[in-house]
Design a protein around this motif. Sequence first.
Motif, PDB file in Angstrom:
ATOM      1  N   PHE A   1       0.809  -1.216   0.000  1.00 25.61           N
ATOM      2  CA  PHE A   1       0.000   0.000   0.000  1.00 25.61           C
ATOM      3  C   PHE A   1       0.845   1.271   0.000  1.00 25.61           C
ATOM      4  N   GLY A   2       2.092   1.130  -0.409  1.00 22.37           N
ATOM      5  CA  GLY A   2       2.925   2.300  -0.629  1.00 22.37           C
ATOM      6  C   GLY A   2       3.520   2.927   0.607  1.00 22.37           C
ATOM      7  N   GLN A   3       3.679   2.144   1.682  1.00 19.02           N
ATOM      8  CA  GLN A   3       4.327   2.633   2.901  1.00 19.02           C
ATOM      9  C   GLN A   3       3.729   3.974   3.346  1.00 19.02           C
ATOM     10  N   ARG A   4       2.466   3.921   3.697  1.00 17.56           N
ATOM     11  CA  ARG A   4       1.756   5.122   4.116  1.00 17.56           C
ATOM     12  C   ARG A   4       2.316   5.678   5.417  1.00 17.56           C
ATOM     13  N   THR A   5       1.833   6.857   5.799  1.00 24.15           N
ATOM     14  CA  THR A   5       2.285   7.477   7.032  1.00 24.15           C
ATOM     15  C   THR A   5       2.024   6.539   8.207  1.00 24.15           C
ATOM     16  N   PRO A   6       3.037   6.222   8.997  1.00 17.13           N
ATOM     17  CA  PRO A   6       2.839   5.283  10.115  1.00 17.13           C
ATOM     18  C   PRO A   6       1.942   5.884  11.189  1.00 17.13           C
ATOM     19  N   SER A   7       1.289   5.006  11.941  1.00 23.57           N
ATOM     20  CA  SER A   7       0.465   5.470  13.048  1.00 23.57           C
ATOM     21  C   SER A   7       1.357   6.067  14.130  1.00 23.57           C
ATOM     22  N   LYS A   8       0.806   6.991  14.881  1.00 21.73           N
ATOM     23  CA  LYS A   8       1.571   7.635  15.941  1.00 21.73           C
ATOM     24  C   LYS A   8       1.791   6.656  17.087  1.00 21.73           C
ATOM     25  N   PRO A   9       3.030   6.457  17.516  1.00 21.58           N
ATOM     26  CA  PRO A   9       3.272   5.507  18.606  1.00 21.58           C
ATOM     27  C   PRO A   9       2.797   6.047  19.950  1.00 21.58           C
ATOM     28  N   ARG A  10       2.335   5.138  20.797  1.00 21.28           N
ATOM     29  CA  ARG A  10       1.954   5.498  22.154  1.00 21.28           C
ATOM     30  C   ARG A  10       3.190   5.476  23.040  1.00 21.28           C
ATOM     31  N   GLN A  11       3.281   6.432  23.940  1.00 20.81           N
ATOM     32  CA  GLN A  11       4.411   6.490  24.851  1.00 20.81           C
ATOM     33  C   GLN A  11       4.283   5.377  25.898  1.00 20.81           C
ATOM     34  N   ALA A  12       5.369   4.664  26.133  1.00 17.41           N
ATOM     35  CA  ALA A  12       5.336   3.531  27.064  1.00 17.41           C
ATOM     36  C   ALA A  12       6.642   3.450  27.847  1.00 17.41           C
ATOM     37  N   SER A  13       6.577   2.750  28.968  1.00 19.43           N
ATOM     38  CA  SER A  13       7.754   2.498  29.804  1.00 19.43           C
ATOM     39  C   SER A  13       7.790   1.023  30.178  1.00 19.43           C
ATOM     40  N   SER A  14       8.983   0.491  30.321  1.00 18.08           N
ATOM     41  CA  SER A  14       9.162  -0.909  30.694  1.00 18.08           C
ATOM     42  C   SER A  14      10.340  -1.020  31.655  1.00 18.08           C
ATOM     43  N   VAL A  15      10.239  -1.939  32.610  1.00 20.70           N
ATOM     44  CA  VAL A  15      11.261  -2.061  33.653  1.00 20.70           C
ATOM     45  C   VAL A  15      11.894  -3.448  33.628  1.00 20.70           C
ATOM     46  N   VAL A  16      13.204  -3.484  33.534  1.00 12.61           N
ATOM     47  CA  VAL A  16      13.983  -4.712  33.613  1.00 12.61           C
ATOM     48  C   VAL A  16      14.318  -4.931  35.088  1.00 12.61           C
ATOM     49  N   LEU A  17      13.567  -5.823  35.721  1.00 10.73           N
ATOM     50  CA  LEU A  17      13.769  -6.117  37.138  1.00 10.73           C
ATOM     51  C   LEU A  17      14.861  -7.168  37.259  1.00 10.73           C
ATOM     52  N   LEU A  18      15.813  -6.940  38.167  1.00  8.28           N
ATOM     53  CA  LEU A  18      17.009  -7.781  38.233  1.00  8.28           C
ATOM     54  C   LEU A  18      17.275  -8.303  39.639  1.00  8.28           C
ATOM     55  N   LYS A  19      17.917  -9.466  39.692  1.00  7.03           N
ATOM     56  CA  LYS A  19      18.455  -9.971  40.954  1.00  7.03           C
ATOM     57  C   LYS A  19      19.636 -10.890  40.653  1.00  7.03           C
ATOM     58  N   ASP A  20      20.570 -10.935  41.569  1.00  5.33           N
ATOM     59  CA  ASP A  20      21.714 -11.832  41.430  1.00  5.33           C
ATOM     60  C   ASP A  20      21.316 -13.240  41.847  1.00  5.33           C
ATOM     61  N   SER A  21      21.998 -14.237  41.287  1.00  6.70           N
ATOM     62  CA  SER A  21      21.799 -15.633  41.668  1.00  6.70           C
ATOM     63  C   SER A  21      23.106 -16.378  41.437  1.00  6.70           C
ATOM     64  N   PRO A  22      23.276 -17.555  42.050  1.00  3.84           N
ATOM     65  CA  PRO A  22      24.509 -18.326  41.824  1.00  3.84           C
ATOM     66  C   PRO A  22      24.749 -18.639  40.351  1.00  3.84           C
ATOM     67  N   GLY A  23      23.677 -18.709  39.573  1.00  2.00           N
ATOM     68  CA  GLY A  23      23.817 -19.022  38.155  1.00  2.00           C
ATOM     69  C   GLY A  23      23.922 -17.812  37.263  1.00  2.00           C
ATOM     70  N   GLY A  24      24.053 -16.623  37.866  1.00  2.00           N
ATOM     71  CA  GLY A  24      24.171 -15.410  37.064  1.00  2.00           C
ATOM     72  C   GLY A  24      23.001 -14.470  37.275  1.00  2.00           C
ATOM     73  N   LEU A  25      23.035 -13.372  36.577  1.00  3.80           N
ATOM     74  CA  LEU A  25      22.013 -12.340  36.725  1.00  3.80           C
ATOM     75  C   LEU A  25      20.683 -12.826  36.156  1.00  3.80           C
TER      76      LEU A  25
END
Length: 304
Positions: A25-49
Motif C-alpha cells: 500500500f505504498g508505505q503510508r504514514t505510520p500510526s503515531k506511537p503510544r508512549q510507554a515504559s518498561s522495567v527490567v527487574l534484576l536480581k543476582d543468583s549463583p547461576g548469574g544475573l
Amino acid sequence: MRSAGKRLFPLNADQQEAAQTWVDFGQRTPSKPRQASSVVLLKDSPGGLRTFLTYRPGGSPLGTVAFPGGTIEAADDDVTDWVGPSPTMWAKSLGTQDIGLAKRHVVAAIRELFEETGILLAGPDSSALVENITGPEWMRARESIATQETTFASLLERYGLALRTDLLTPLSHWTSPDFAHRRFDTRYFAAARPVNQEPSLLTSKGVWGRWASAADILADRAKTALGDEIGQPTTTGLTLGELVVPGVEIILEKIAAARGCIAYLNHKRPINEYRPKLVGDSESRFSLEVLTAPVSEGAPCRER
C-alpha cells in the motif's frame, strides 16, 4: 563482546503479513506511537544475573514475552511525591527537552512494575522502601489501578509514600517499526529487586511470569522450550526471536554479559535510540535492521 553495527532480526508470520501490506500500500504514514515504559527487574543468583519476564497477550508491541511495562496514562501527572533525580534531571538523562514527558515515563515505569509484579519502588523517605505489601489488600490495590478505578497517585498518598526514582536506571529508547499496526515509543529502565519484596502476577491478568537466567534463555534461543513452557497458543512451538521484540533480545544479551546486578546498574552507557528499519530480500521476506551498540556490560563498576 559483540561489536557495534547492523543486525537483522527475522519477522514472525504475523509481522511478515503486516510488513507486506505496508509495502503493497505504498508505505503510508505510520500510526503515531503510544508512549510507554518498561522495567527490567534484576536480581543476582549463583547461576548469574536473573530478570523477571512475563507473558503479554494480544500482540503487544512490547512482545509476547517481555519485561513488565505499559503505556503512559494521563493520571501519571498526578504523582507529586518524588525522591531522587528531579524531572528536569530525568529529562536530561532520557535525552528529551520535554520535562513533563520524562516525568510521565518515570511514573509509568514504577506504576506498571507495581501493577504487573507487586514490586513497589516507593517509600516514606529517601532512605526507606515500603515493606509487607503482599496479601489481599495490596492485590486489590493493584487490580484497582490496573482497571483505572483508582489512581497510582491516590495509593501513594493514602500510604504516605514517595516514588523512589533514584532506584531506576535508564537503559534505552525503542520505537516500534513503521509498518506495525500498534506502535510504542518505549523507554526501558532497570531496577534491582528490593529486599523484602518478591514479584507476583496480577490475579486478573497474570498468565505466566518468572525469574529467568538471561544466559540460559539465550543458550536456548533457537529452541522452543520457553514458548512451550508458557503453553499458550501464541507461544507454543516458537523460538525466542518469535516471542520477543529485538529490544528485549538485545537487553537480555547485555544482562547475560554483566558480572552482577551492581555492575549492570552502574555501567556507564549512552541512552541509545533505536528505530528498526524494514528491509527485504529478493524472495520478499522481510527483516528488521537495527543499528546496535556494543554488548559490553561486564566491566566492574563502583557501587552507588
